[in-house]
Structures are given as C-alpha cells and as structure tokens.
Scaffold this motif. Structure first.
Motif, short mmCIF file in Angstrom:
data_model
loop_
_atom_site.label_atom_id
_atom_site.label_comp_id
_atom_site.label_asym_id
_atom_site.label_seq_id
_atom_site.Cartn_x
_atom_site.Cartn_y
_atom_site.Cartn_z
N GLY A 29 0.77 -1.21 0.04
CA GLY A 29 -0.22 0.14 -0.02
C GLY A 29 0.89 1.40 -0.08
N LEU A 75 -6.32 -5.91 3.19
CA LEU A 75 -5.49 -5.16 2.57
C LEU A 75 -4.79 -6.02 1.47
CD1 LEU A 75 -4.03 -2.61 4.98
CD2 LEU A 75 -5.74 -2.28 3.32
N THR A 107 -4.95 3.90 2.81
CA THR A 107 -5.15 2.77 2.24
C THR A 107 -5.90 3.17 0.88
OG1 THR A 107 -7.60 2.95 2.99
CG2 THR A 107 -6.03 1.46 4.14
#
Length: 107
Positions: A29, A75, A107
């Motif tokens: 991320g 995630l 995110t």
C-alpha cells in the motif's frame, strides 16, 4: 498460521522482507505492507529481515496489535503484490519505533 505485519511498518515500509518470501505473500500500500494469510506458508524467513521488527508470527502478535490480523487479510485482497525490494520512504528511519501509528495508515 501466518505471519502478520504490525503497527511499526506504517510509514517505515522497509521492503527487505519481500526479497526472502518464497511465495510472494506481500502486498504493498502507500505506506504499509500486508501479508496474505492465504498465501503465507509460515516459513518465518521474513521476520528477521524486517529492520522495523514489525513482522510477527500470528500467535506472537502483541495483544494491542490484534486488529492487524484482519487488516493484513483485508488489504492483501485489494493491494498489488510486491515481489522486489524498493527504497523505503525518505523519512522511514524517523518513524521507526513510533507507537500507535494505525491512524497514519493510507489505504
């Protein structure tokens, strides 16, 4: 069982761990890495490679970081896979060791 990336990875995002993962279980991320509990084979190669000491075996995850179990799983489903080492953020060393960084995750 799987390994889990915890709080100290946020804003550090060192990728040394990625280079040793034999099954490409890491996902990237903006300022954090996640490990897929589906892909991880619990080999333990990544844990000693993390300069931030942010990787834990699922059973050894500190109680105050339990939310990272679910966060890693979520995630890893939406972020792209990372298989090569990248340079850490320029300010990574200044964030290493800062506590309670969940509020800073992007995110």
């Amino acid at each position: 069982m799987a390994f889990v990336v915890g709080d100290n990875c946020i804003k550090c995002k060192y990728t040394d761990c990625v280079a040793v993962c034999p099954v490409d279980a890491f996902f990237e991320g903006p300022n954090f890495l996640a490990i897929s509990p589906i892909i991880c084979i619990d080999c333990g190669l990544c844990e000693p490679e993390c300069p931030a000491e942010a990787i834990f075996q699922e059973d050894a995850l500190p109680a105050e970081q339990h939310q990272y179990l679910e966060l890693n799983a979520e995630l890893a489903e939406i972020w792209p896979n990372i298989t090569q080492v990248k340079a850490p953020p320029a300010d990574a060393d200044s964030w290493n060791g800062v506590k309670d960084k969940l509020k800073y995750i992007e995110t």
